[in-house]
Scaffold this motif. Structure first.
Motif, PDB file in Angstrom:
ATOM      1  N   LEU A 113     -12.769  63.629 -27.010  1.00 56.62           N
ATOM      2  CA  LEU A 113     -11.872  63.537 -25.855  1.00 56.62           C
ATOM      3  C   LEU A 113     -12.612  64.014 -24.612  1.00 56.62           C
ATOM      4  O   LEU A 113     -13.166  65.110 -24.592  1.00 56.62           O
ATOM      5  CB  LEU A 113     -10.637  64.401 -26.095  1.00 56.62           C
ATOM      6  CG  LEU A 113      -9.596  64.404 -24.984  1.00 56.62           C
ATOM      7  CD1 LEU A 113      -8.849  63.072 -24.961  1.00 56.62           C
ATOM      8  CD2 LEU A 113      -8.619  65.556 -25.177  1.00 56.62           C
ATOM      9  N   VAL A 114     -12.619  63.174 -23.569  1.00 60.58           N
ATOM     10  CA  VAL A 114     -13.271  63.567 -22.313  1.00 60.58           C
ATOM     11  C   VAL A 114     -12.260  63.777 -21.190  1.00 60.58           C
ATOM     12  O   VAL A 114     -12.591  64.397 -20.176  1.00 60.58           O
ATOM     13  CB  VAL A 114     -14.356  62.551 -21.884  1.00 60.58           C
ATOM     14  CG1 VAL A 114     -15.530  62.604 -22.839  1.00 60.58           C
ATOM     15  CG2 VAL A 114     -13.811  61.148 -21.768  1.00 60.58           C
ATOM     16  N   HIS A 115     -11.034  63.260 -21.376  1.00 58.56           N
ATOM     17  CA  HIS A 115     -10.013  63.436 -20.342  1.00 58.56           C
ATOM     18  C   HIS A 115      -8.638  63.157 -20.952  1.00 58.56           C
ATOM     19  O   HIS A 115      -8.502  62.319 -21.846  1.00 58.56           O
ATOM     20  CB  HIS A 115     -10.267  62.469 -19.185  1.00 58.56           C
ATOM     21  CG  HIS A 115      -9.331  62.624 -18.038  1.00 58.56           C
ATOM     22  ND1 HIS A 115      -9.299  63.745 -17.241  1.00 58.56           N
ATOM     23  CD2 HIS A 115      -8.378  61.795 -17.548  1.00 58.56           C
ATOM     24  CE1 HIS A 115      -8.364  63.601 -16.316  1.00 58.56           C
ATOM     25  NE2 HIS A 115      -7.794  62.426 -16.476  1.00 58.56           N
ATOM     26  N   LEU A 116      -7.637  63.863 -20.451  1.00 62.28           N
ATOM     27  CA  LEU A 116      -6.247  63.608 -20.827  1.00 62.28           C
ATOM     28  C   LEU A 116      -5.496  63.300 -19.547  1.00 62.28           C
ATOM     29  O   LEU A 116      -5.384  64.145 -18.666  1.00 62.28           O
ATOM     30  CB  LEU A 116      -5.645  64.822 -21.533  1.00 62.28           C
ATOM     31  CG  LEU A 116      -4.230  64.676 -22.057  1.00 62.28           C
ATOM     32  CD1 LEU A 116      -4.162  63.614 -23.153  1.00 62.28           C
ATOM     33  CD2 LEU A 116      -3.717  66.003 -22.592  1.00 62.28           C
ATOM     34  N   ALA A 117      -5.010  62.055 -19.429  1.00 66.94           N
ATOM     35  CA  ALA A 117      -4.340  61.603 -18.205  1.00 66.94           C
ATOM     36  C   ALA A 117      -2.838  61.494 -18.432  1.00 66.94           C
ATOM     37  O   ALA A 117      -2.381  61.304 -19.558  1.00 66.94           O
ATOM     38  CB  ALA A 117      -4.902  60.242 -17.783  1.00 66.94           C
ATOM     39  N   GLY A 118      -2.089  61.582 -17.366  1.00 71.21           N
ATOM     40  CA  GLY A 118      -0.634  61.501 -17.446  1.00 71.21           C
ATOM     41  C   GLY A 118      -0.118  60.132 -17.837  1.00 71.21           C
ATOM     42  O   GLY A 118       0.917  60.020 -18.484  1.00 71.21           O
ATOM     43  N   ASP A 119      -0.834  59.080 -17.440  1.00 73.81           N
ATOM     44  CA  ASP A 119      -0.427  57.718 -17.782  1.00 73.81           C
ATOM     45  C   ASP A 119      -1.660  56.810 -17.786  1.00 73.81           C
ATOM     46  O   ASP A 119      -2.762  57.230 -17.431  1.00 73.81           O
ATOM     47  CB  ASP A 119       0.649  57.191 -16.822  1.00 73.81           C
ATOM     48  CG  ASP A 119       0.219  57.228 -15.367  1.00 73.81           C
ATOM     49  OD1 ASP A 119      -0.977  57.029 -15.069  1.00 73.81           O
ATOM     50  OD2 ASP A 119       1.087  57.458 -14.505  1.00 73.81           O
ATOM     51  N   ARG A 120      -1.461  55.561 -18.188  1.00 72.84           N
ATOM     52  CA  ARG A 120      -2.573  54.618 -18.323  1.00 72.84           C
ATOM     53  C   ARG A 120      -3.264  54.361 -16.977  1.00 72.84           C
ATOM     54  O   ARG A 120      -4.492  54.301 -16.904  1.00 72.84           O
ATOM     55  CB  ARG A 120      -2.102  53.299 -18.944  1.00 72.84           C
ATOM     56  CG  ARG A 120      -3.263  52.337 -19.219  1.00 72.84           C
ATOM     57  CD  ARG A 120      -2.880  51.222 -20.157  1.00 72.84           C
ATOM     58  NE  ARG A 120      -2.570  51.684 -21.490  1.00 72.84           N
ATOM     59  CZ  ARG A 120      -3.479  51.905 -22.443  1.00 72.84           C
ATOM     60  NH1 ARG A 120      -4.749  51.715 -22.191  1.00 72.84           N
ATOM     61  NH2 ARG A 120      -3.112  52.306 -23.640  1.00 72.84           N
ATOM     62  N   GLN A 121      -2.492  54.222 -15.917  1.00 74.77           N
ATOM     63  CA  GLN A 121      -3.079  53.970 -14.602  1.00 74.77           C
ATOM     64  C   GLN A 121      -3.990  55.127 -14.182  1.00 74.77           C
ATOM     65  O   GLN A 121      -5.095  54.908 -13.692  1.00 74.77           O
ATOM     66  CB  GLN A 121      -1.987  53.751 -13.558  1.00 74.77           C
ATOM     67  CG  GLN A 121      -2.523  53.472 -12.171  1.00 74.77           C
ATOM     68  CD  GLN A 121      -1.410  53.273 -11.151  1.00 74.77           C
ATOM     69  OE1 GLN A 121      -0.238  53.262 -11.491  1.00 74.77           O
ATOM     70  NE2 GLN A 121      -1.795  53.116  -9.904  1.00 74.77           N
ATOM     71  N   ALA A 122      -3.550  56.351 -14.383  1.00 78.29           N
ATOM     72  CA  ALA A 122      -4.366  57.515 -14.038  1.00 78.29           C
ATOM     73  C   ALA A 122      -5.631  57.572 -14.901  1.00 78.29           C
ATOM     74  O   ALA A 122      -6.709  57.930 -14.410  1.00 78.29           O
ATOM     75  CB  ALA A 122      -3.564  58.796 -14.197  1.00 78.29           C
ATOM     76  N   ALA A 123      -5.524  57.193 -16.167  1.00 80.69           N
ATOM     77  CA  ALA A 123      -6.685  57.180 -17.052  1.00 80.69           C
ATOM     78  C   ALA A 123      -7.704  56.145 -16.599  1.00 80.69           C
ATOM     79  O   ALA A 123      -8.909  56.418 -16.559  1.00 80.69           O
ATOM     80  CB  ALA A 123      -6.249  56.896 -18.488  1.00 80.69           C
ATOM     81  N   GLU A 124      -7.230  54.944 -16.243  1.00 82.15           N
ATOM     82  CA  GLU A 124      -8.145  53.895 -15.789  1.00 82.15           C
ATOM     83  C   GLU A 124      -8.793  54.265 -14.461  1.00 82.15           C
ATOM     84  O   GLU A 124      -9.977  54.011 -14.240  1.00 82.15           O
ATOM     85  CB  GLU A 124      -7.403  52.564 -15.705  1.00 82.15           C
ATOM     86  CG  GLU A 124      -7.049  52.026 -17.071  1.00 82.15           C
ATOM     87  CD  GLU A 124      -6.119  50.823 -17.046  1.00 82.15           C
ATOM     88  OE1 GLU A 124      -5.633  50.440 -15.957  1.00 82.15           O
ATOM     89  OE2 GLU A 124      -5.874  50.282 -18.136  1.00 82.15           O
TER      90      GLU A 124
END
Length: 158
Positions: free
Chosen positions: A115-126
């Motif tokens: 795991l390199v990042h945990l984002a709140g939603d798909r848009q934030a992850a992208e």
């Protein structure tokens, strides 16, 4: 709880604290405090590895926590990861679980993924991926079933 329960029950992305059970020394005892902080801290669960072999050596399952980063000016110079085997004598506790619907960003697919990042939603992850460039990244949504699965067989990752 034991290290094996963290391995079995805690979802990737959870914040996990560990402790040796000793009381925190006073601030004025800087060396004792530094040693205590080494055995009493917390981090984000970023990887679980099953039993594997390297040559003639068999390695037991373990899990890795990301404890922190050191750097300046937005540049990370050192990442602190702690890997614990399942026979660790430390006590562990899940402090926070990833929210259902959040998106995990792994550096690659497969059993060696981290795991390199945990984002709140798909848009934030992208969006995060466009700035940090992991060419083989894999996005995975945290499901409500997975977060609830830590109460299996009467065991709780509390």
């Amino acid at each position: 709880m034991s290290a094996s329960l963290i391995y079995d029950l805690a979802p990737i992305g959870s914040i996990v604290a560990w402790s040796d059970g000793t009381p925190r020394p006073p601030e004025r005892h800087t060396k004792k405090l530094a040693a205590w902080e080494n055995r009493n801290s917390k981090g984000r669960l970023i990887r679980k590895q099953g039993k594997r072999g390297v040559g003639n050596v068999s390695l037991s399952p373990d899990f890795t926590l990301h404890e922190g980063d050191f750097g300046a000016g937005g540049v990370i110079a050192i990442r602190i990861h702690r890997t614990f085997s399942l026979d660790s004598e430390l006590t562990f506790k899940v402090v926070e679980r990833p929210a259902p619907g959040s998106i995990r960003v792994f550096d690659r697919a497969g059993s060696q993924a981290e795991l390199v990042h945990l984002a709140g939603d798909r848009q934030a992850a992208e969006e995060w991926l466009t700035r940090h460039g992991y060419p083989h990244a894999v996005l995975e949504e945290v499901t409500a079933d997975e977060v609830a699965a830590d109460h299996v067989e009467g065991r709780a990752a509390a």
